[in-house]
Write a protein that holds these residues in place. Structure first.
Motif, PDB file in Angstrom:
ATOM      1  N   TYR A 112       0.832  -1.205   0.000  1.00  0.00           N
ATOM      2  CA  TYR A 112       0.000   0.000   0.000  1.00  0.00           C
ATOM      3  C   TYR A 112       0.863   1.250   0.000  1.00  0.00           C
ATOM      4  N   HIS A 143       1.641   3.758  -3.014  1.00  0.00           N
ATOM      5  CA  HIS A 143       1.265   5.131  -2.742  1.00  0.00           C
ATOM      6  C   HIS A 143       2.445   6.059  -3.011  1.00  0.00           C
ATOM      7  N   GLN A 185       3.839   6.461  -6.571  1.00  0.00           N
ATOM      8  CA  GLN A 185       3.141   7.356  -7.492  1.00  0.00           C
ATOM      9  C   GLN A 185       3.789   8.733  -7.576  1.00  0.00           C
ATOM     10  N   GLU A 186       4.360   9.131  -6.461  1.00  0.00           N
ATOM     11  CA  GLU A 186       4.936  10.469  -6.334  1.00  0.00           C
ATOM     12  C   GLU A 186       6.014  10.722  -7.412  1.00  0.00           C
ATOM     13  N   ARG A 190       4.714  10.505 -10.893  1.00  0.00           N
ATOM     14  CA  ARG A 190       3.997  11.710 -11.287  1.00  0.00           C
ATOM     15  C   ARG A 190       4.975  12.811 -11.717  1.00  0.00           C
ATOM     16  N   LEU A 247      -2.691  -1.240  -5.447  1.00  0.00           N
ATOM     17  CA  LEU A 247      -3.264  -0.619  -4.266  1.00  0.00           C
ATOM     18  C   LEU A 247      -4.639  -1.187  -3.975  1.00  0.00           C
ATOM     19  N   ARG A 292      -5.753  -3.428  -0.845  1.00  0.00           N
ATOM     20  CA  ARG A 292      -6.799  -2.842  -0.013  1.00  0.00           C
ATOM     21  C   ARG A 292      -7.918  -3.830   0.308  1.00  0.00           C
ATOM     22  N   ASN A 323       0.302  14.390   2.849  1.00  0.00           N
ATOM     23  CA  ASN A 323       1.532  13.825   3.405  1.00  0.00           C
ATOM     24  C   ASN A 323       2.540  14.908   3.699  1.00  0.00           C
ATOM     25  N   THR A 338      -3.652  15.343  -2.903  1.00  0.00           N
ATOM     26  CA  THR A 338      -3.020  14.081  -2.496  1.00  0.00           C
ATOM     27  C   THR A 338      -2.812  13.175  -3.670  1.00  0.00           C
ATOM     28  N   THR A 339      -1.890  12.273  -3.528  1.00  0.00           N
ATOM     29  CA  THR A 339      -1.668  11.279  -4.579  1.00  0.00           C
ATOM     30  C   THR A 339      -2.648  10.127  -4.422  1.00  0.00           C
ATOM     31  N   SER A 340      -3.222   9.953  -3.224  1.00  0.00           N
ATOM     32  CA  SER A 340      -4.081   8.810  -2.947  1.00  0.00           C
ATOM     33  C   SER A 340      -5.501   9.052  -3.390  1.00  0.00           C
ATOM     34  N   LYS A 361      -3.719  14.511  -7.136  1.00  0.00           N
ATOM     35  CA  LYS A 361      -2.669  15.000  -8.035  1.00  0.00           C
ATOM     36  C   LYS A 361      -2.529  13.983  -9.152  1.00  0.00           C
TER      37      LYS A 361
END
Lengths: 852, 149
Positions: A629, A633, A636-637, A640, A683, A687, B72, B100-102, B122
């Motif tokens: 998870y 998560h 993705q940062e 992106r 994810l 989940r 975050n 948020t990315t989530s 985002k």
């Protein structure tokens, strides 16, 4: 035992353990002679040869195998009794086994061995002649002995001879078969009188026991003996003096026979003497049953060879020596009987006293002398017959020599006094013996009781060691065969005791070859002994050997002892057997329990380990899911960043970029986007368990209505027809159930063939669970991929054919597993697929520990 | 560039974001915005609250018209910052847009429980990010993307 110079010789006696006076007398004689010769005596109670296989004698027969050169230097066999059941040929064959040993047979001849036999012929001839000549009987019935018994047969032959001599015709109706037992004597009377209607004047039995039986039967019938019918026997046993009337019989010189047999054997052992066959005369003993009143018998017929009558002074003058010699001679057949205890001077002393009393009325020497002699012999005297006979002889001598009425009267008086005294002593002795016997009987009974109380083997043996010396067993060795299947191999000593009590058994030395009878360390080796060997057994199971050293000459106790021992040992052994069995069982149970405990411990450990592993697994699963998870998560940062800035770059440089650069940038963006989709799917997948919700009652039709609405766009695009029928309410996580249907229906629509997609959803109650099916008419899948499709990111088609990451079914499977159900597919390529999944009706309360 | 304010002053935006990439991306996106804006950036939750309360070095900070709040964050996370804002009578009226990315709906719900005014994921696609910025403009025009469900 070749070294005779150093070691005391041992003689063996093979005997049946009949408790009658015949055997007792013989055994006493042999025991006395062994003592006199300073040799050991071992009595092997073998029983009779070839008995009924089921009788205890069959077990006693085993002792024949224990007789060997190691334990005896020579053998005396009471062949008359041990050969009871067999003929001469078998008897010879049987004793062939000992042919290398010096042997003497008593009563019956055995080929190649010395024997001391009794002249049956003379005794029975005298008896028959007495009955025919003196009493004038002509009708003489005869009760025969056992058919194969040689002595019995001999007696019968003499009977026929005498009849012939006196010209009496032989009438077979007067002959009855007996077997030496009392009851066959009685039976014979019934045969003669009832069946055959015979009325004999006299009945002669081949032995005393049968004669006694006949007298009892006659008395029962009111036929008085001897007035109406005379009876006579053969053997002269103690009881003959106490029957009513007293029994006229033939006396066998048993004691002398016994003494002589030992003498013969010793000669053979020590001097290699030749074998000899001795024949001893028998003597007629006249008592009441034949018709004579022997005690008051008036010897009317004078001895023709007797010297002329003289008066007392003349009689004295003929000399004491001659008179006493005459008495000794006439008592010859009795004489050895007491010789050893009273010496040869007894006759002289007695006659001297008798004459002193005749001349001096007040002297009373005769009765005093007689009294003294009788008391000297009383303990070894088994029959008062001797003294009564002696009085008769003295009387005969007196009548032969004295005519003076005065002296005769005085002599008669003296003899009467002597008879009275003998009777009195005899009576007292009998009472004493009875008392002794009853004491012994009660001791034996006590012993039996004591032993019965001690069923454990060790206390039992303690008791045996304590009690046996009290009843005339000086010492004893008890041993058990190590292997009852082969008794002759080895024995294990279990008890040894002497007058001092139980002896410690050296456990290292207590095993010895059975044939040795007792261990080498035995005390027997240190002193002269007389012992009896008895076999111990129960049923047909041989147990071991008992050896009793005899102190008492009351032979009866040893046999009784054997029975007591056998019974006690038997119960102890049974108990031991039971205990052993119980112990074995217990041990088995223990072993099993141990095994079980071991298995249990192992199982427990395994369960613990599994539990731990499960916990570890659960934890690691949870960790993994948490990780997945967070990772997806956080992944993705940067993703992106890549795609956003590439796009920003593309945007800013739109006009200055060449065609290639634009395409490259597109690839970068496309890759980043796909990766983002996968991360997003991952994810979702994680989940399923990290964000699970409580199960609630969910109406499936309602739920499906929502699902169909959710995928409306897709349905519209493909012109799919979706029908559903799920009139059930299940316990489930509705959002997850929605996801399952959504995924399955989406798949069904997505993988359509040329036909218009049709999707049919059903939900029903079947076999205790809810079963759902999503059926389509799509492309179907090959059998071999049926399992693969549920694996994450597994795709059967390229993205160009059918888009998607391949997570949908994996998520379905995971959700269904969370609901404890199953999912599978039934499909044929080109014909469509049907996905099935189940949800159990009874949902256990879900453990929410995984909820983050 | 459209000036929504009557007085022509730009919209004061506070961006609470610790990721410089996102900061820059947001700034770039806002550059292309038609709405005249003035962006202040803080790097964590504490600074965000200090900025809003005009404390310490933020004593002269403008009061933001809108807060773009990343979930975050170091020190105080987005939810905590949101809670503080929505429980502060002076601040609670400031609209907060959560970035948020989530996509996690749970997060959305949680955020809404704390009275976030808007929720924006985002996106990976910069074009879509522009749409996000556009949606902020829309928000300003009272079109707010509410979480579905």
């Amino acid at each position: 035992m070749k070294d005779t110079a150093k070691k005391r010789l041992t003689i063996g006696l093979i005997t049946d353990w009949a408790e009658d006076p015949y055997h007792s007398t013989l055994r006493t004689g042999i025991a006395d002679a062994a003592e006199k010769n300073d040799v050991n005596l071992i009595c092997f109670v073998t029983g009779r040869i070839n008995p009924d296989a089921d009788s205890y004698e069959a077990q006693q027969n085993i002792l024949f195998d224990f007789v060997n050169k190691k334990n005896v230097d020579g053998l005396i066999i009471i062949s008359g009794s041990v050969g009871h059941w067999i003929g001469a040929r078998e008897l010879n064959e049987h004793f062939q086994r000992y042919k290398s040993m010096p042997m003497v047979s008593i009563a019956l001849p055995i080929a190649g061995t010395s024997s001391v036999l009794v002249d049956n012929v003379k005794g029975i001839r005298d008896l028959l002649v007495h009955l025919i000549k003196d009493h004038g009987y002509r009708k003489l019935a005869f009760i025969k002995g056992p058919e194969q018994n040689l002595e019995a047969e001999q007696r019968f032959l003499v009977y026929r001879e005498v009849l012939e001599d006196y010209k009496i015709s032989f009438d077979p109706r007067l002959i009855v078969q007996g077997d030496f037992l009392t009851k066959t004597g009685a039976a014979a009377v019934r045969v003669l009188l009832d069946e055959r209607n015979m009325t004999p004047e006299a009945i002669i039995a081949a032995n005393d026991e049968m004669a006694c039986g006949a007298i009892m039967e006659l008395k029962r019938r009111g036929i008085t003996v001897p007035q109406k019918m005379a009876v006579a026997g053969f053997d002269n046993m103690e009881m003959d003096n106490f029957t009513f009337p007293t029994l006229t019989t033939v006396q066998q010189p048993l004691y002398k026979q016994a003494m002589l047999s030992v003498d013969l054997l010793m000669g053979q052992i020590q001097n290699n003497s030749e074998t000899q066959n001795l024949l001893l005369p028998t003597e007629l003993v006249i008592r009441e049953s034949c018709g004579c009143l022997s005690m008051q018998q008036d010897k009317t017929e004078r001895n023709p060879e007797a010297p002329a009558k003289t008066d007392l002074p003349g009689l004295v003058k003929t000399g004491m020596d001659e008179f006493s010699r005459q008495l000794l001679d006439s008592m010859d057949s009795f004489i050895d009987y007491e010789k050893s205890s009273i010496g040869e001077q007894w006759a002289e002393i007695l006659i001297q006293a008798f004459f002193t009393d005749l001349s001096d009325r007040k002297a009373n020497r005769f009765t005093n002398a007689l009294n003294e002699i009788i008391y000297k012999t009383i303990n070894s005297m088994s029959s008062p017959t001797f003294w009564h006979e002696m009085i008769n002889r003295i009387r005969s001598i007196v009548y032969d020599h004295i005519s003076d009425a005065d002296f005769l009267t005085r002599a008669e008086n003296l003899l009467h006094q002597a008879r009275t005294m003998i009777c009195e002593i005899t009576r007292r002795n009998e009472i004493f013996k009875k008392l002794e016997m009853s004491t012994e009987a009660s001791r034996l009974r006590n012993l039996g009781e004591e032993l019965l109380e001690r069923i454990e083997i060790d206390p039992l043996l303690d008791e045996v060691a304590k009690e046996l010396p009290r009843i005339g067993v000086k010492s004893s060795y008890l041993s058990m065969y190590k292997n009852p299947e082969s008794p002759l191999e080895n024995s294990k000593l279990i008890l040894a005791f002497n007058e001092d009590g139980r002896l410690d058994i050296d456990l290292n030395k207590n095993i010895f070859p059975s044939k040795n009878l007792f261990p080498d360390s035995s005390e027997f080796k240190k002193r002269r002994f007389t012992a009896i060997v008895e076999t111990l057994f129960y049923g047909k199971q041989p147990l071991g050997l008992a050896i009793f050293e005899m102190a008492s000459r009351n032979w009866k106790i040893y046999e009784a002892l054997r029975f007591v021992m056998i019974n006690s040992l038997r119960s102890s052994l049974l108990l031991k057997q039971l205990q052993d069995q119980a112990n074995r069982l217990e041990e088995e149970v223990k072993a099993r329990t141990k095994d079980l405990t071991k298995i249990n411990t192992k199982l427990e450990r395994e369960i613990r380990e599994r539990k731990r592993t499960e916990e570890d697994l659960t934890r690691s699963n949870a960790d993994l899911e948490q990780f997945a998870y967070i990772a997806s998560h956080d992944l993705q940062e940067p993703l992106r960043m890549v795609s956003s800035y590439v796009q920003l770059l593309e945007r800013r440089l739109k006009n200055s970029l060449d065609k290639d650069s634009g395409e490259f940038m597109d690839f970068i963006v496309d890759g980043a986007k796909r990766m983002q989709t996968m991360i997003s799917d991952l994810l979702t997948y994680s989940r399923v368990t990290t964000n699970q919700k409580q199960f609630i009652s969910t109406d499936c039709n309602q739920l499906l209505e929502k699902v169909v609405t959710n995928i409306q766009t897709m349905v519209a695009e493909t012109k799919a027809k979706i029908t559903y029928s799920c009139p059930i309410t299940v316990n489930a996580d509705p959002s997850q159930l929605t996801q399952i249907f959504q995924n399955l229906i989406a798949n069904a629509v997505k993988f359509h063939s040329e036909k218009e997609p049709r999707v049919e959803i059903k939900g029903e109650d079947k076999n205790g669970e809810w079963i759902f099916s999503v059926k389509d008419n799509g492309i179907g899948i090959d059998e071999k991929f049926k399992n693969k499709i549920f694996v994450m990111f597994q795709r059967l088609h390229t993205r160009n054919e059918y888009p998607g990451t391949g997570i949908g079914l994996a998520i379905c499977k995971k959700i269904i597993e969370r609901h404890k159900g199953r999912i599978w597919i039934d499909s044929k390529p080109g014909k469509g697929s049907t996905f099935y999944f189940t949800i159990p009706k009874t949902q256990e309360k879900q453990n929410d520990r995984l909820q983050s | 560039m459209i000036d929504y304010r009557a007085d022509g002053t730009p919209i004061e935006i506070l961006l609470v974001e610790d990721n410089p990439g996102d900061v820059r991306l947001t700034l770039e996106a806002l550059k292309e915005s038609k709405v005249h804006n003035n962006i202040s950036v803080v790097k964590d939750g504490e600074e965000a609250l200090a900025f809003l309360r005009q404390q310490d070095r933020f004593a002269n900070s403008p009061r933001p018209d809108i807060v773009l709040l990343d979930l975050n964050l170091p020190k105080l996370n987005g939810v905590e910052v949101l809670t503080e804002i929505k429980s502060d009578p002076n601040l609670k009226r400031i609209p907060v847009v959560i970035l948020t990315t989530s996509k996690d709906e749970e997060d959305i719900l949680k955020t809404y429980n704390y009275h976030a005014n808007c929720y924006v994921t985002k996106p990976v696609d910069f074009d879509k990010f522009l749409l996000v910025v556009k949606s902020i403009e829309d928000f300003w025009l009272n079109i707010v993307k509410l979480p579905h469900k």
